[in-house]
Design an enzyme around this catalytic site. Structure first.
Site, mmCIF file in Angstrom:
data_model
loop_
_atom_site.group_PDB
_atom_site.id
_atom_site.type_symbol
_atom_site.label_atom_id
_atom_site.label_comp_id
_atom_site.label_asym_id
_atom_site.label_seq_id
_atom_site.Cartn_x
_atom_site.Cartn_y
_atom_site.Cartn_z
ATOM 1 N N CYS A 75 85.858 -76.832 28.696
ATOM 2 C CA CYS A 75 84.787 -76.643 27.711
ATOM 3 C C CYS A 75 83.383 -76.686 28.308
ATOM 4 C CB CYS A 75 84.901 -77.708 26.623
ATOM 5 S SG CYS A 75 86.457 -77.670 25.713
ATOM 6 N N HIS A 134 78.321 -78.930 26.045
ATOM 7 C CA HIS A 134 79.556 -79.714 25.998
ATOM 8 C C HIS A 134 79.533 -80.803 24.934
ATOM 9 C CE1 HIS A 134 82.431 -82.926 27.356
ATOM 10 N NE2 HIS A 134 83.200 -81.877 27.199
#
Length: 489
Positions: A75, A134
């Site tokens: 991610c 993130h």
């Protein structure tokens, strides 16, 4: 009619014309929707079982990129490449916290920290809701800590907003269950999925939708173009969604992976033990490279994933409906992007974190007002190409030295770029995707270090054919090494 009346009418006409010209020349807004762990498991990408009507309609109204690949299958690092337009330059750039390491504590530089910062510098009002970088809500703090006021991207946002609901922090909400608890508070003694007897706002993505709709109504009144980034959490684990989305499916009709076995001719170091899934301690089975999960459990997990996709599809539908209702669709670029793919039992794995196709291929759909309707782009596109592409659509000059290349010439059919390639990085390896092949090189001692897959004959990457195709490997290796930047030397 006397002269004074004529003069007044002329003045009104000039003012009206001026307002009209101003409206027509207003730079386009951008509505950017990032969906966590969303692979190309959508109707518009050919899945005939999943229910994704709103995203499918967006693809019909805009451009579907059928060969979009992320640069890193995790991610934080994938989002960093998106935001900066840059591929990794060291192993640190494969970490989820790379944005915090390189941008969070920096003073503002001449070069923009992200494409959002670049938009802000060029007159855009920038708003973030949810997970764009993130961090779950844009602020830096640990999973078990209270929210902080330290922004992950200190220079990019005019506004950061989030509704924590009953979970009280972004990370609690990210891993949240319908009763207000979360993976952390329950010490991982949870299942990796939940069928919640709740409405859409019983999970946080429904609250994000409400907040986004409210924000669109505020932005409608703004005299500046806007960038609105919305980051949805599902279908990231845990696969939690309201019961009504589970009820859309007959579990027995959900297919299991067409390639559920470990590929032939690879070292197990290229794979993983599904640790993210197995971290949910009350799962009925543990996934392993030694033994696949049962077909029954595989269908349960895929059912849960499908329910989450349908839940998010409905949230996107509500936002797009409001965009249209407000008339903002006439001058708003809409982007739906998945931050990477996910192995749903493919190659005997559950999760991302590989440089196989299933972890690297993700949705990219872009709708540009009054242009490119119902267009499918087969050329290879990387995530780093999104930054320069959006800037060209907005007529904003690029900063120097981006790795990405604008996709607009492809949309204009001025350059079909059939020789495009995509670079992806993870597990001490680089993977090169061409229109036909995936060549992967691992910088490790365990053999084989070279893997080659022919997507014309083996789209599921079930057999490494590098030993039998040395000429193809020799031709592609120099192209792959161009993407190394001494990361693995």
């Amino acid at each position: 009619m006397n002269k004074s009346n004529i003069a007044i009418l002329v003045l009104i006409g000039i003012l009206f014309s001026s307002c009209t010209m101003k409206k027509e020349t207003m730079p386009p807004n951008i509505l950017f929707i990032a969906v966590d762990d969303l692979r190309t498991e959508l109707g518009c990408y050919g899945n005939t079982v999943i229910k994704s009507p709103n995203i499918d309609q967006l693809a019909h109204d805009g451009v579907l990129f059928s060969n979009h690949f992320v640069n890193v299958p995790t991610c934080g690092a994938s989002r960093h490449s998106l935001l900066t337009g840059m591929r990794p330059i060291s192993k640190d750039y494969l970490r989820n916290d790379i944005t915090e390491l390189t941008l969070t504590n920096k003073q503002e530089q001449d070069a923009p920290e992200t494409f959002i910062h670049h938009l802000k510098r060029n007159g855009y009002h920038t708003v973030g809701i949810g997970k764009i970088s993130h961090s779950a809500d844009g602020y830096i703090y640990g999973y078990n800590e209270a929210p902080s006021t330290k922004q992950e991207l200190p220079n990019s946002w005019d506004e950061l907003d989030f509704d924590y609901g009953k979970w009280k922090s972004g990370w609690n909400a990210f891993f949240g269950y319908a009763n207000g608890e979360n993976r952390q508070s329950l010490k991982r003694q949870v299942k990796p999925y939940e069928k919640g007897v709740v409405n859409d706002t019983g999970y946080v993505d429904g609250l994000t939708t409400k907040l986004a709709i409210s924000k669109l109504n505020q932005l409608k009144k703004s005299s500046k173009p806007f960038f609105l980034g919305i980051g949805f959490f599902r279908p990231h684990l845990p696969f939690n969604a309201p019961k009504k989305y589970w009820d859309l499916y007959d579990r027995d009709s959900i297919p299991i992976s067409p390639n559920p076995m470990i590929p032939e001719g690879v070292n197990l170091k290229s794979l993983h033990e599904s640790g993210e899934l197995n971290g949910y301690k009350l799962g009925e089975e543990k996934a392993s490279l030694n033994h696949p999960v049962s077909e029954q459990y595989a269908r349960t997990l895929r059912h849960a994933y499908y329910a989450c996709v349908s839940y998010i599809d409905n949230q996107i539908g509500h936002i797009l409906k409001e965009l249209n209702k407000l008339g903002l669709d006439k001058n708003t670029i809409v982007v739906v992007w998945g931050d990477h793919g996910w192995h749903l039992g493919d190659q005997q794995m559950w999760g991302k974190h590989t440089i196989f196709e299933n972890a690297l291929k993700s949705p990219l759909i872009i709708k540009v007002p009054n242009k490119y309707k119902s267009k499918s782009v087969n050329s290879i596109i990387e995530t780093v190409d999104i930054y320069p592409g959006l800037m060209e659509l907005c007529n904003i000059k690029l900063p120097d030295s981006l790795d990405g290349k604008s996709f607009v010439s492809i949309l204009e059919q001025k350059n079909m770029q059939t020789d495009n390639v995509a670079y992806s990085y993870y597990r001490d390896g680089i993977s090169l995707r061409t229109n036909r092949y995936r060549l992967t090189k691992y910088y490790r001692k365990e053999e084989p270090t070279i893997e080659l897959y022919d997507h014309n004959s083996d789209p599921f990457e079930s057999k490494n054919i590098s030993n039998d195709n040395k000429e193809i490997v020799e031709k592609l290796i120099p192209i792959l090494e161009k993407g190394n930047k001494e990361i693995f030397y």
